[in-house]
Design an enzyme around this catalytic site. Structure first.
Site, PDB file in Angstrom:
ATOM      1  N   HIS A   1       6.546  -8.325  36.414  1.00  0.00           N
ATOM      2  CA  HIS A   1       5.589  -7.509  35.839  1.00  0.00           C
ATOM      3  C   HIS A   1       6.285  -6.234  35.282  1.00  0.00           C
ATOM      4  O   HIS A   1       7.342  -5.747  35.858  1.00  0.00           O
ATOM      5  CB  HIS A   1       4.694  -7.169  36.918  1.00  0.00           C
TER       6      HIS A   1
ATOM      7  N   ASP B   1       8.114  -7.097  44.768  1.00  0.00           N
ATOM      8  CA  ASP B   1       6.977  -6.958  44.546  1.00  0.00           C
ATOM      9  C   ASP B   1       5.904  -8.243  45.040  1.00  0.00           C
ATOM     10  O   ASP B   1       5.969  -9.258  44.762  1.00  0.00           O
ATOM     11  CB  ASP B   1       6.850  -7.147  42.828  1.00  0.00           C
TER      12      ASP B   1
ATOM     13  N   GLN C   1       1.200 -10.316  43.979  1.00  0.00           N
ATOM     14  CA  GLN C   1       0.184 -11.549  43.797  1.00  0.00           C
ATOM     15  C   GLN C   1       0.584 -12.305  45.104  1.00  0.00           C
ATOM     16  O   GLN C   1       0.177 -13.403  45.032  1.00  0.00           O
ATOM     17  CB  GLN C   1       0.986 -12.243  42.678  1.00  0.00           C
TER      18      GLN C   1
ATOM     19  N   LYS D   1      -6.008  -6.177  44.541  1.00  0.00           N
ATOM     20  CA  LYS D   1      -5.758  -7.498  44.336  1.00  0.00           C
ATOM     21  C   LYS D   1      -6.033  -8.206  45.541  1.00  0.00           C
ATOM     22  O   LYS D   1      -6.038  -9.518  45.400  1.00  0.00           O
ATOM     23  CB  LYS D   1      -4.325  -7.537  43.675  1.00  0.00           C
TER      24      LYS D   1
ATOM     25  N   CYS E   1       1.194  -7.777  31.065  1.00  0.00           N
ATOM     26  CA  CYS E   1       2.299  -7.014  31.574  1.00  0.00           C
ATOM     27  C   CYS E   1       3.592  -7.685  31.900  1.00  0.00           C
ATOM     28  O   CYS E   1       4.392  -7.275  33.023  1.00  0.00           O
ATOM     29  CB  CYS E   1       1.861  -5.940  32.781  1.00  0.00           C
TER      30      CYS E   1
END
Length: 414
Positions: A131, A208, A211, A234, A372
């Site tokens: 991302h 990251d 997700q 999220k 993104c």
């Protein structure tokens, strides 16, 4: 919701859906099929109620008052930190910096950890599937220091070529970065293996986790990384919430990124003494109600149980993938061996944005665009994709409706 599911129990998705008010609405006269959870998840009633109750009964600023409301607000806000620390298995609550999301978390690491040590000739390693939040901050600090940003390659299945990533872990790398789960492909990266290779070379690793945290149990200590970033909206929580987990030694060594109130011990014109981590990174008034809601979101995940969530979402992913493969001219982008419930795809002869607009008229919410992730789009040679991202509150029947809508739209476009 108080349905603790076991691996052998039937997953009562209808009972869960009843906890999410927005899932019952219609769009353009059609029942809503919400397949955009990678963009933002829907919120259960308990999260909405927690935010509402905070404003109705406990609204005050944190750490600034000894009156009852101030103490209640502070206890709720710091309680969210405690829950987050337990949720990701942090070694200590003081390792959890509360942020507005992953973007602020990565920028904090970029400017507070990386930039002070960067010089010309150094580099930061990331991957092609990241991302923009795990690319652009590194480019900004690299440009200020004369350093460079390197990107490890992926293959046509959308899997990271781990041996190439390891080859790029050269002595000039001051920080390595990788997404735990791709927001476009759903690919699950082997973070433990990558972290092990980084430790051998003395290179800190940032992950990251935006997700990953909504779909699987995360244990930052077991992963072996140095930094882990996550986003609250999220994972059933309010927007404007998130966190950076970091090893204590990093937080101790890092200077503050933002300056202002609440991150200090004493301010004099001759100099300022800063608070201990994590508070020295939390200047100003935070999103108090948002974190109250995020704490409620964590409670909701715990009530359902990740064993049940993972099993149901994998069933949905398998079923959706097989149904989409039945559609002539449809190309799935990214077919890694290990995925979370995210499917990017293209339909022959149709623009992604046009498809998304027509699907919306059928009540189906999917995202179209570059997500993104421009470098990833460039790798696959496409300007954009459609992305269907599912969550544990989705159903097989919704997948059937989605496929029927796609077939209808396909006929219209032919």
């Amino acid at each position: 919701m108080n349905a603790q599911a076991s691996p052998s129990a039937a997953f009562d998705v209808q009972r869960i859906r009843a906890d999410f008010p927005l899932l019952s609405r219609t769009v353009h006269g059609k029942p809503l099929v919400y397949f955009d959870s990678a963009n933002t998840s829907q919120k259960p009633e308990s999260v909405i109620a927690a935010v509402d109750t905070h404003y109705r009964e406990h609204n005050a600023n944190v750490s600034r008052a000894v009156h009852q409301l101030g103490e209640e607000a502070t206890a709720a806000y710091e309680g969210a930190r405690d829950k987050l620390a337990r949720f990701i298995h942090a070694g200590s609550r003081d390792e959890v910096v509360l942020t507005s999301g992953t973007t602020q978390a990565t920028n904090l690491v970029a400017y507070s950890h990386v930039l002070p040590q960067l010089k010309a000739g150094d580099s930061i390693l990331t991957t092609v599937m990241e991302h923009h939040a795990n690319i652009v901050p590194w480019q900004l600090v690299a440009a200020r220091s004369g350093a460079t940003v390197k990107a490890a390659p992926i293959d046509e299945r959308g899997e990271l070529i781990v041996e190439k990533y390891v080859e790029l872990l050269t002595p000039e790398v001051k920080l390595a970065c990788v997404t735990h789960v791709s927001n476009v492909l759903g690919t699950v990266n082997p973070v433990r293996e990558i972290a092990r290779e980084c430790r051998k070379r003395g290179i800190p690793l940032l992950v990251d986790g935006s997700q990953a945290v909504p779909h699987r149990r995360v244990d930052v200590q077991a992963l072996g990384c140095d930094f882990y970033a996550l986003t609250g909206h999220k994972m059933l929580g309010p927007t404007g919430t998130g966190a950076l987990w970091a090893k204590r030694e990093h937080l101790e060594a890092m200077p503050p990124f933002f300056g202002g109130g609440e991150m200090i011990r004493e301010v004099k014109f001759s100099g300022t003494t800063f608070a201990a981590p994590p508070h020295k990174f939390e200047a100003g008034t935070p999103n108090i109600a948002g974190f109250v809601g995020l704490a409620a979101a964590i409670d909701y995940y715990e009530s359902v149980g990740f064993t049940a969530i993972e099993a149901w979402e994998q069933q949905l992913l398998h079923y959706a993938t097989e149904r989409l493969r039945e559609i002539p001219g449809l190309r799935i982008i990214g077919e890694a061996a290990e995925k979370e419930p995210v499917i990017s795809f293209l339909l022959e002869g149709a623009q992604a944005t046009d498809l998304a607009t027509l699907l919306d008229l059928e009540g189906v919410a999917v995202r179209s665009g570059h997500h993104c992730a421009h470098p990833l789009m460039q790798f696959f040679g496409v300007p954009a994709t459609l992305r269907a991202s599912l969550a544990f509150y989705n159903t097989r029947e919704e997948i059937d409706s989605f496929v029927a809508a796609l077939l209808k739209v396909r006929r219209l476009l032919r």
